[in-house]
Structures are given as C-alpha cells and as structure tokens.
Write a protein that holds these residues in place. Structure first.
Motif, short mmCIF file in Angstrom:
data_model
loop_
_atom_site.label_atom_id
_atom_site.label_comp_id
_atom_site.label_asym_id
_atom_site.label_seq_id
_atom_site.Cartn_x
_atom_site.Cartn_y
_atom_site.Cartn_z
N ILE A 466 -0.88 11.65 1.88
CA ILE A 466 -1.54 10.41 1.44
C ILE A 466 -0.74 9.22 1.93
O ILE A 466 0.49 9.16 1.79
N THR A 467 -1.43 8.27 2.51
CA THR A 467 -0.77 7.05 2.99
C THR A 467 -1.01 5.86 2.05
O THR A 467 -0.34 4.84 2.17
N GLY A 468 -1.96 5.98 1.16
CA GLY A 468 -2.27 4.89 0.24
C GLY A 468 -3.58 5.19 -0.46
O GLY A 468 -4.17 6.25 -0.26
N VAL A 469 -4.02 4.28 -1.28
CA VAL A 469 -5.28 4.47 -2.01
C VAL A 469 -6.08 3.18 -1.97
O VAL A 469 -5.53 2.09 -1.81
N GLU A 470 -7.38 3.34 -2.11
CA GLU A 470 -8.26 2.17 -2.22
C GLU A 470 -8.76 2.07 -3.65
O GLU A 470 -9.24 3.06 -4.23
N GLU A 523 5.41 5.33 -3.82
CA GLU A 523 5.41 4.07 -3.09
C GLU A 523 4.10 3.91 -2.34
O GLU A 523 4.05 3.42 -1.22
N TRP A 524 3.04 4.36 -3.01
CA TRP A 524 1.72 4.15 -2.42
C TRP A 524 1.32 2.69 -2.54
O TRP A 524 1.54 2.05 -3.58
N SER A 525 0.70 2.20 -1.52
CA SER A 525 0.11 0.86 -1.59
C SER A 525 -1.34 1.00 -2.04
O SER A 525 -1.93 2.07 -1.93
N ILE A 526 -1.89 -0.08 -2.53
CA ILE A 526 -3.27 -0.09 -3.01
C ILE A 526 -4.05 -1.15 -2.25
O ILE A 526 -3.60 -2.30 -2.12
N ALA A 527 -5.22 -0.76 -1.77
CA ALA A 527 -6.12 -1.70 -1.09
C ALA A 527 -7.13 -2.24 -2.09
O ALA A 527 -7.72 -1.48 -2.86
N VAL A 528 -7.31 -3.54 -2.06
CA VAL A 528 -8.26 -4.23 -2.95
C VAL A 528 -9.28 -4.94 -2.08
O VAL A 528 -8.92 -5.74 -1.21
N ASN A 529 -10.56 -4.64 -2.32
CA ASN A 529 -11.63 -5.29 -1.56
C ASN A 529 -11.91 -6.68 -2.12
O ASN A 529 -11.97 -6.87 -3.33
N LEU A 530 -12.13 -7.61 -1.22
CA LEU A 530 -12.53 -8.96 -1.61
C LEU A 530 -13.97 -9.20 -1.17
O LEU A 530 -14.32 -8.96 -0.02
N ARG A 552 5.96 -8.05 -10.65
CA ARG A 552 7.19 -7.74 -9.90
C ARG A 552 6.91 -6.69 -8.81
O ARG A 552 7.61 -5.70 -8.67
N VAL A 553 5.86 -6.96 -8.05
CA VAL A 553 5.45 -6.05 -6.98
C VAL A 553 5.71 -6.71 -5.63
O VAL A 553 5.31 -7.86 -5.41
N ALA A 554 6.36 -5.97 -4.72
CA ALA A 554 6.58 -6.49 -3.38
C ALA A 554 5.25 -6.58 -2.64
O ALA A 554 4.39 -5.69 -2.77
N PRO A 555 5.02 -7.63 -1.85
CA PRO A 555 3.72 -7.81 -1.18
C PRO A 555 3.33 -6.66 -0.27
O PRO A 555 2.14 -6.41 -0.05
N ARG A 556 4.31 -5.87 0.25
CA ARG A 556 3.96 -4.80 1.20
C ARG A 556 3.17 -3.68 0.54
O ARG A 556 2.55 -2.86 1.22
N TYR A 557 3.17 -3.62 -0.82
CA TYR A 557 2.42 -2.58 -1.51
C TYR A 557 0.95 -2.96 -1.73
O TYR A 557 0.19 -2.15 -2.25
N LEU A 558 0.57 -4.15 -1.33
CA LEU A 558 -0.80 -4.61 -1.54
C LEU A 558 -1.49 -4.83 -0.20
O LEU A 558 -0.93 -5.47 0.70
N THR A 559 -2.69 -4.27 -0.07
CA THR A 559 -3.52 -4.52 1.11
C THR A 559 -4.80 -5.22 0.66
O THR A 559 -5.45 -4.78 -0.29
N ILE A 560 -5.13 -6.28 1.33
CA ILE A 560 -6.38 -7.02 1.06
C ILE A 560 -7.41 -6.61 2.10
O ILE A 560 -7.19 -6.76 3.31
N GLU A 561 -8.54 -6.07 1.63
CA GLU A 561 -9.63 -5.68 2.53
C GLU A 561 -10.70 -6.77 2.54
O GLU A 561 -11.19 -7.18 1.49
N VAL A 562 -11.06 -7.22 3.74
CA VAL A 562 -12.09 -8.24 3.92
C VAL A 562 -13.10 -7.70 4.92
O VAL A 562 -12.71 -7.16 5.98
N GLN A 690 5.82 3.34 5.20
CA GLN A 690 5.15 2.30 5.97
C GLN A 690 3.71 2.71 6.32
O GLN A 690 3.25 2.54 7.43
N ALA A 691 3.03 3.26 5.32
CA ALA A 691 1.67 3.74 5.58
C ALA A 691 0.70 2.59 5.64
O ALA A 691 0.90 1.56 5.03
N SER A 692 -0.37 2.82 6.38
CA SER A 692 -1.47 1.86 6.37
C SER A 692 -2.33 2.13 5.16
O SER A 692 -2.25 3.20 4.57
N LEU A 693 -3.15 1.17 4.77
CA LEU A 693 -3.93 1.28 3.54
C LEU A 693 -5.37 0.88 3.79
O LEU A 693 -5.66 0.00 4.56
N SER A 694 -6.29 1.55 3.12
CA SER A 694 -7.69 1.16 3.21
C SER A 694 -8.23 0.92 1.84
O SER A 694 -7.68 1.39 0.87
#
Length: 694
Positions: A466-470, A523-530, A552-562, A690-694
């Motif tokens: 797993i590289t991340g979650v949406e 250390e999974w990042s989470i993708a959030v759809n906008l 207290r979350v580092a920005p690298r753990y958050l992915t913004i989906e547009v 350093q996984a990518s996130l969707s």
C-alpha cells in the motif's frame, strides 16, 4: 417756484422701458435658477446689467421727459453713479429670488434694501442736474416715493420668486407681473419728481455742455432696447436649446424605459422571455383553460454536459453556446409557443393547446436539435438535453405546481440516462419531496456526526505494498442507512453544503493521519478530493495550513486531488492555488485525467505529483484500442514530466496486468481493495516510503 412740464411721448416710452425691464428681470431669474456653476454666475452678471440698465433707463428717460423754463443737463459722473446703483440693486434682487426659499422676513428685508437702492438711484440721478440753488423736496411726498419703491420692490421680488421656474404656464404670468412691476417703478419715479420743487432763479450747472436732451433720450432708448433685446434673444435661444435637449432626453428616457421594460421580461444573454414573463403567460394559460377548457404542456429542459463545457472552456464559450442553443430551440418551436430561459442552462417551453402526440413530437424535435454538434469559436461541442413535461391543468393547476412538476419530470429523465424526455406522474413528486427532505437532513448531518470516512487503498503496481489511501465520504443516515457520495455530493454542491462538508473531510482525514502516526506507526498519506466549489474557495490555502497545524501533521502526508476540468477552469488562478499548496509541502494529484481538455503547456506548469487515469478508460482497456492508446500516451507523458501515474477503477486481473505493462506506478480499484473504515484496513501492510497518493 419754476413750473415744469412733461413730454408725453417720452413719458410713455419710460413706462414701456419700465415694463420691459421688469419682464427682463423675470426672464433672467428663470434663467439663473436653472443654470449651475459658472453659467449661473454669467447669467447673474448679464441679467443684473440688463435689468439695472432698464430700470435706470426708465428713470433717465423720465428725467429727460421733464423740462423747466431753463436749460437742463446732467453730470456724467453722477449719472453713471446712479446707473451703478441700479445695476447693484438688480444684482441683489436676482440673487435673492434665486435662493431655495424666500420667507417673509427675508422678503421684507430684501424689499427694504432694494427699495432704498431704487430710490437712491432716482435721487442720485436728480442730483446729477446740479441745480443752484438745490432742489427742494416735499417731505411727505419724498417719504411716499421711498415707500412706493419698497412696495414695488416687494411685489417684484415675490413675483420673480414665484415665476422663476421656466414653463409654458409662466410666460403669460410673467407678462402680467412685468406690467405691475413696471407701473410700480414708474410710480416711484414720478412720485419722486412730484416731490421736487425748483426755486425761482434756479440754474442747472450741468447744462453748460449744450447736450440736446431729445437726442440723449433717443440714444438711451435705443441702447436699452438693444441690450434687453440681446438678453431676451439669448434667453429665448437658450430655451430652444433646452427644449431640444429635453425633447432628446425625453426620447432617450422613453427608449430607455422601453429597453428596461424589455429587459425586465427577457433574458439579457439569449433575448428569450425570462421567468417573470414565462410565469405571466403561464398564469394566462391556466386562466384560459379554467374558463374555456382544454390543456397545454410545460416542458422543462436542462442541458446535459453544459457544466463540463463551461468548466473546460470558460464562461465566455459557455455563454456563446447558450446563445446558439436558444437560437436552435427557437427554430423548432411554433409561433404561438413561449420559449423562456429560467436559469443558467435551464429552458422552459410553454406549448398551448397541445395533445400528448403533439407534445411528444415537439420534445423529439428539441432533442434532435440539441444533439447536433455546436461550433463555438472553433470548438466542436456536443451536448444533449433532458426534458420534463407537465400536462396542465392536470399536472399543475398553479404556476408553481406546473413548473415544479415539470422540473421533477426533468430530473427523472436525467436519472434514466439523459438525452430523453419524461411525462410527469405523482411518483416523481414523491421523489422530489424526498430530495427536499434529504437536503434538510444533510444540513444537520455534520452537527449530528453522521458523516464518516472510508478509505480505499492504493497499491504499487502490480501487487503492492500500500502506498496510501483515498478518503471517501459516506453518510450514515439514521433511517436510510449508509448513503454513498454519488447520491448526496451533487446535492451538496447544488445547495452550497459542499463547503462545510469539505472542511469536515479535510479535518477528519488529518485527524486520522495523526492517529495512525501516534498508534500504528503507519506513514500512509491520505488523498482528499476537492470539488470545483471548494477549489475556488478564497480561503482554501489558509484552511489546509490551519488544519495541518491543528493536528500536527506534516504536509507530505496530505494529497489534494483536483479534477482536470476544475484545474483548467481558470488556469492562472489554479496555478496560483496549486503552487501555494505545493510550496506548503502538500502533494497535488490531477484526478480523472484524460477526460478534460488540458493543454500540455499548462500541464507542464502545474506542480502535480501524480496523474490519475479515469476509470472510464480503464473499464474498456482490453477491448478498446483507442482507450489503450490514450492510457499509453498519458503514461508516457507522465514519465516524461517526472509525474507518477495512478490508474483507478481496476477491477480485473487483465486490467491490472495491462496497466502494469504500460508502466503505471500505482493501481487502485475493487480488485485490490474496496473502501473500508480505517479500522478494517490491512494492519499487516508495510508503509511504502515516499509513496504517491490517490
């Protein structure tokens, strides 16, 4: 005492000059009050001179009409002084009557001052004769002359104030007022002359220059007539100019009122009737069928795919498309039908006297007309329309019911696949009521903590880890159970509730990241759809920064989906927003890539970390060569730009193998993992650095 006599002709001329001077004063008052600024000051100066010269001329002609057994003359310096007194008094009078109001106290004071000025002019003019011995005045008559001057001044001021506004009605009244004022001024003059006595043996020292009184009188009359004629002529021409301007203004106002009336009843863009005019004609149609029988149809139309065009090409192209749609619709309706635009991409057609067969034929013509391609500024655009039909008065006995039921039928047509029409029935009304109730429930869902997040994992191709979650929002409705986003997110966007829902999703996702970091060492990042509405919100960057800081979350753990279409709606503004998020350290994912209209030039400038291939291309990947070519091109483009490629909607092993072979970095879909609550995610999965996130 020396006995004097009068030249009757000159006396008559003096009276005429007095009346002319009075009329000139009334005209000048009317002219001054309508002027402003420098023009008003010029009219005041010119009017004061013309009026003062007229009053003084009446006085001086009256003096020249008087003769004694001795030769008479007038000192030029003192005579000019009397003229200046007349001009000054006239200026004061014109200024006074042009004020906003003239109360009794001001009128009385003005009459006294002006009367003294007129009397001062008269007796200064008498002094210009320089009699030796001096003129003897009878005191009662002297006082009477001053009283007459004040009374005449009061009448003049009141008349001028009352008639100062120019109109057709005031002209005759000014003529009558001028006669009264002229007689008053002349009365003062001849009363003053009546008060004067000349002792026997008197000599006129000013008569030594040998001036002929008759010729002086003629010169003064000619000059006075010339000055007053010029003043009145200018005033008349000014009236003609103002009347011309007023006529032009009246025509312009009439045209503007006509245009405003038209705009009040028509849509400014398409020139079609608007909702106001439609409702008026709908009310007339209902009244007609109520009294005469029969029925008519209300067809509610909503364009399918218009929002995509508007988002991709901008509102300018969208507006041009709406104009062409209106023209096509107008070309397929009858003259007796009413076609109206009632919203952004919503149109209504009122078809009087229609039966079901005729209305069906009309709906088919509309569908055919709209389904043909549109050429808008070089773009080949294809849209369709969904139509809801209410047969009135059966389906709506009021304006509101007719439109509401036609609207409900239109939404039912959309639910059937769009590019179709449906006739209203009562079950659709129940669905509409359900939508209204759902909207009310949605407003309270956040406060009642009914929203939950499920997470769909994303795997490194082909088999993980797993590289991340949406993050995918669900609504745990108390009576309807778990509701998916497809059912309530469009409703939230339509009502504006998407903004607070989006804020909650972002906050809950960051809270979950913090929980994983604190408890499971994930250390999974989470993708959030906008949604496009959220993406265009002016406080988006600040909201993301504050939410990350709060948990207290580092920005690298958050992915913004547009979505691609949202990013391309306003390219410059999108670049600014995405760049600010990128500089913050947040990852950027372009969702549904390939379905929009991205320019490679802009894509190269976007600070994107990954591109997500739309599930529509993945679905037919093994059977559609065109979809395979598109996916292959996107993968090659991403690798060239150094951007990770994520394929979503992977549901078969064949799709997984094909996408892996093409070079996709990550995969997401039901084959690999369905959206589940955070507690149900595979706890044995290892984090992927350093996984990518969707």
């Amino acid at each position: 005492m020396l006995q004097g006599s009068y030249n009757s002709l000159l006396v008559l001329f003096s009276l005429l000059v007095a009346v002319l001077a009075a009329y000139t004063s009334l005209e000048m008052a009317g002219r001054i009050v309508t002027a402003q600024g420098r023009a008003a000051r010029l009219w005041l100066a010119g009017g004061a001179f013309a009026m003062g010269l007229g009053v003084w001329s009446m006085h001086f002609i009256g003096m020249l009409a008087f003769s004694l057994p001795i030769r008479l003359g007038y000192d030029p310096v003192i005579t000019l002084l009397s003229l200046s007194i007349a001009v000054a008094s006239s200026a004061f009078a014109l200024w006074l009557v042009c004020q906003n109001d003239l109360p009794a106290r001001r009128l009385t004071g003005g009459a006294v001052l002006m009367g003294l000025g007129v009397a001062g002019m008269h007796y200064t003019g008498m002094a210009a004769m320089q009699m030796e011995p001096g003129i003897v005045y009878d005191m009662p008559r002297f006082v009477l002359s001053i009283a007459i001057a004040m009374a005449a001044s009061g009448v003049a001021l009141k008349t001028a104030f009352s008639l100062r506004h120019n109109s057709r009605r005031t002209r005759p009244l000014r003529a009558g007022g001028a006669i009264v004022m002229g007689l008053g001024v002349a009365g003062m003059h001849y009363t003053g002359m009546w008060a004067a006595s000349f002792p026997d043996g008197s000599l006129c020292i000013a008569a030594t220059d040998g001036v002929n009184s008759a010729w002086v009188a003629v010169v003064i009359i000619v000059v006075t007539l010339a000055v007053t004629a010029v003043a009145l002529t200018i005033s008349v021409f000014e009236d003609l100019r103002l009347e011309t301007e007023n006529a032009t203004l009246t025509r312009s106002l009439a045209q503007a009122n006509q245009e405003l009336g038209y705009l009040a009843l028509h849509d400014a863009l398409t020139k079609l009737p608007n909702r106001v005019l439609l409702e008026a004609r709908l009310a007339q149609a209902l009244a007609s069928v109520d009294s005469e029988g029969g029925r008519f149809a209300v067809m509610f139309m909503d364009l399918d795919g218009f929002k995509v065009v508007n988002d991709a090409y901008g509102h300018h192209v969208g507006d041009r498309l709406l104009v062409q749609v209106a023209q096509r619709l107008a070309s397929v309706v009858r003259a007796q039908d009413t076609l109206a635009r009632v919203g952004g991409d919503e149109f209504v057609l009122l078809v009087p006297g229609g039966d079901v067969a005729g209305v069906t034929a009309a709906a088919d013509r509309v569908l055919s007309a709209i389904s043909a391609s549109f050429d808008v500024e070089g773009h080949d655009l294809r849209i369709s329309t969904s139509i809801g039909i209410a047969m009135c008065p059966t389906d709506g006995a009021t304006v509101h019911d007719a439109l509401t039921h036609a609207d409900a039928a239109m939404y039912h047509a959309k639910s059937l696949g769009r590019n179709a029409f449906c006739f209203f029935d009562t079950s659709m009304n129940e669905n509409l009521q359900g939508q209204l109730q759902l909207t009310q429930d949605l407003r309270a869902a956040i406060e009642r903590r009914q929203l939950v997040l499920h997470y769909q994992p994303q795997f490194a191709a082909p088999d993980g880890p797993i590289t991340g979650v949406e993050a995918l929002v669900r609504w745990a409705h108390p009576t309807r159970g778990l509701i998916g986003p497809d059912e309530f997110i469009p409703l939230a966007e339509k009502t504006g509730l998407i903004v607070p829902i989006g804020e909650w999703v972002l906050d809950e996702a960051c809270r979950q990241i913090r929980e994983w970091l604190d408890t499971d060492a994930r250390e999974w990042s989470i993708a959030v759809n906008l949604s496009p509405v959220q993406f265009s919100h002016p406080q988006l960057t600040a909201l993301v920064r504050e939410t990350l800081a709060r948990h207290r979350v580092a920005p690298r753990y958050l992915t913004i989906e547009v979505t691609e279409s949202a990013a391309m709606r306003n390219v410059d503004e999108s670049l600014r927003i995405l760049q600010s998020l990128h500089e913050m350290g947040v990852r950027i994912s372009i969702d549904d890539f390939g379905t929009g209209y991205s320019s490679l030039m802009y894509l190269k400038r976007l600070p994107a970390s990954e591109l997500k291939i739309d599930r529509g291309f993945v679905r037919e990947l093994a059977h559609d060569a065109e979809d395979a070519a598109i996916v292959s091109s996107v993968v090659a483009l991403g690798h060239t730009l150094g951007i990770d490629i994520v394929a979503e909607g992977v549901e078969t092993a064949t799709q997984k193998e094909f996408l892996t072979r093409l070079g996709c970095n990550s995969l997401q879909g039901f084959l690999l993992g369905r959206p589940v609550p955070a507690s149900d995610l595979d706890t044995s999965a290892r984090p992927y650095p350093q996984a990518s996130l969707s």
